[in-house]
Design an enzyme around this catalytic site. Structure first.
Site, mmCIF file in Angstrom:
data_model
loop_
_atom_site.group_PDB
_atom_site.id
_atom_site.type_symbol
_atom_site.label_atom_id
_atom_site.label_comp_id
_atom_site.label_asym_id
_atom_site.label_seq_id
_atom_site.Cartn_x
_atom_site.Cartn_y
_atom_site.Cartn_z
ATOM 1 N N SER A 101 0.851 -1.190 0.000
ATOM 2 C CA SER A 101 0.000 0.000 0.000
ATOM 3 C C SER A 101 0.886 1.239 0.000
ATOM 4 C CB SER A 101 -0.931 -0.015 1.225
ATOM 5 O OG SER A 101 -0.183 -0.200 2.416
ATOM 6 N N GLY A 139 -7.418 -6.909 7.655
ATOM 7 C CA GLY A 139 -7.006 -6.890 6.249
ATOM 8 C C GLY A 139 -5.518 -6.651 6.153
ATOM 9 N N ASN A 163 -8.264 -13.013 4.934
ATOM 10 C CA ASN A 163 -9.042 -14.133 4.378
ATOM 11 C C ASN A 163 -8.234 -14.888 3.335
ATOM 12 O OD1 ASN A 163 -9.097 -12.216 2.374
ATOM 13 N ND2 ASN A 163 -11.284 -12.376 1.961
ATOM 14 N N GLN A 167 -1.371 -15.561 2.784
ATOM 15 C CA GLN A 167 -0.934 -14.458 3.639
ATOM 16 C C GLN A 167 -0.772 -14.928 5.082
ATOM 17 O OE1 GLN A 167 -3.774 -11.297 3.020
ATOM 18 N NE2 GLN A 167 -2.836 -10.649 1.092
ATOM 19 N N ASP A 189 -13.239 -13.874 7.381
ATOM 20 C CA ASP A 189 -13.881 -12.814 6.613
ATOM 21 C C ASP A 189 -14.432 -11.819 7.624
ATOM 22 O OD1 ASP A 189 -15.572 -11.163 5.187
ATOM 23 O OD2 ASP A 189 -16.667 -12.778 4.191
ATOM 24 N N ILE A 190 -13.897 -10.615 7.642
ATOM 25 C CA ILE A 190 -14.288 -9.676 8.699
ATOM 26 C C ILE A 190 -15.748 -9.249 8.586
ATOM 27 C CG2 ILE A 190 -11.937 -8.789 8.877
ATOM 28 C CD1 ILE A 190 -13.129 -6.123 7.750
ATOM 29 N N VAL A 205 -5.769 -0.633 7.024
ATOM 30 C CA VAL A 205 -5.049 0.067 5.953
ATOM 31 C C VAL A 205 -5.563 -0.390 4.589
ATOM 32 C CG1 VAL A 205 -2.792 0.445 4.887
ATOM 33 C CG2 VAL A 205 -3.002 0.399 7.384
ATOM 34 N N CYS A 336 0.498 -0.596 -11.917
ATOM 35 C CA CYS A 336 1.459 0.422 -11.467
ATOM 36 C C CYS A 336 1.317 1.718 -12.264
ATOM 37 C CB CYS A 336 2.885 -0.108 -11.576
ATOM 38 S SG CYS A 336 3.257 -1.489 -10.474
#
Length: 361
Positions: A101, A139, A163, A167, A189-190, A205, A336
């Protein structure tokens, strides 16, 4: 008016042909940038109303409509396209902290690694984290912030939520390598998960852009905040208007170039001032879009310098198909280039990053 004897191609066919050329890497970067800037200019014309009365009405109407929606839609589509990519690819494209990010470039000589750390430090400062706080990272991506906080605040308990299986596995492995015993990673899954604990600090973020009903989301997060807890949110935004990330019209090829249409909201800088039913805004900052434009520029430099290393990775994940691998490389190049132009537009004074600090009501 069409010239007699010549058949004018339908707009849709022209756009399909353009997207095919972009996929195959047949459009020079300068031409891509020019085409992107044209579309960004059209988005500004669409979003900037002729009177302030109309501007506020557009903003408020969107907040009302979002309150009628689910917390999020199309999460799996976005995950497959954006976040389930080989970690070795991210190690090449991102800096050493794998921050996927916006980074914070203090000056022209700042490196990507330094900019990652500078932004992580800014998060900690603005979120007012203290050693011993319980911290929830929602996240969490590849864990840049989770691992930074866990290492900086040894007496803090840090819980990361993702999720993505890959990661979760990566963050757990990194925690072991760094001898960090204060990290827990939850696969959840929030939008549906119920957190059993409360936290002194909650960090989010660049996740809110992928949500829809912020009233329900913030009500849910409120239940995870300790009595004196704070919620820190970073989101990308336009300085004035907010919108569903959907094409303006049939000429708008750009909106679907990077993200699936309808999966995102681009809030305005002030958007979350309208969602204080369950939380209150304590502080609010914006960062020039030049920081995110430069972040994308640095990612692109790394990608281009290592294409021969990246190709075999993408050949593997696309089922040994070299053509599909090149399409994927060109997709990330387009990602990008889009970020460079969008956040660099008007010297970084249109699209930018916003930081919001909330307290529990």
């Amino acid at each position: 008016m069409a010239v007699e004897g010549k058949q004018v191609a339908p707009k849709k066919a022209i756009i399909v042909e353009l997207l095919k050329k972009l996929e195959l890497g047949l459009v020079p970067d300068d031409e891509i940038k020019k085409l992107i800037r044209i579309q960004l200019g059209r988005r500004l014309q669409w979003g900037c109303k002729s009177t302030y009365e109309e501007q506020i009405a557009q903003l408020v109407n969107l907040t009302h409509s979002l309150r009628q929606m689910k917390i999020a839609t199309e999460v799996e589509t976005l995950d497959d396209q954006m976040y389930e990519v080989p970690i070795d690819f991210l190690k090449i494209m991102n800096g050493s902290n794998l921050k996927g990010s916006c980074c914070y470039f203090k000056n022209d000589s700042t490196t990507l690694d330094e900019a990652e750390i500078a932004m992580l430090e800014l998060y900690c400062e603005r979120a007012q984290i203290k050693d011993g706080h319980s911290v929830l990272d929602l996240g969490c991506g590849q864990g840049a912030l989770t691992l930074y906080v866990a290492q900086k605040y040894k007496n803090s308990r840090v819980t990361a939520v993702t999720n993505s299986v890959s990661q979760k596995e990566f963050i757990e492995e990194e925690s072991r390598k760094r001898n960090l015993s204060n990290v827990e990673v939850l696969l959840a899954d929030i939008t549906t998960h119920k957190m059993p604990d409360t936290y002194d600090r909650i960090l989010v973020v660049e996740l809110f852009e992928h949500m829809k009903n912020y009233e329900l989301l913030l009500r849910k997060i409120k239940e995870w905040m300790a009595k004196d807890g704070l919620l820190f949110v970073e989101h990308i935004c336009h300085k004035t208007f907010a919108y569903h990330y959907e094409p303006i019209d049939e000429d708008d090829w750009f909106t679907e170039y990077v993200f699936p249409a309808g999966t995102m909201i681009i809030p305005s800088a002030s958007f979350f001032l309208y969602f204080q039913d369950d939380v209150s805004v304590v502080n609010h900052w914006t960062l020039s879009g030049k920081h995110f434009s430069r972040t994308n520029e640095e990612w692109l430099k790394r990608l281009d310098a290592n294409v021969e290393l990246i190709k075999p990775m993408f050949v593997t994940i696309t089922g040994q198909c070299r053509q599909e691998a090149m399409k994927l490389i060109n997709y990330w190049r387009g990602f990008c280039l889009s970020g460079m132009e969008m956040f660099g537009y008007n010297n970084g004074e249109e699209w930018m990053a916003s930081h919001v600090l909330f307290k529990k009501k």
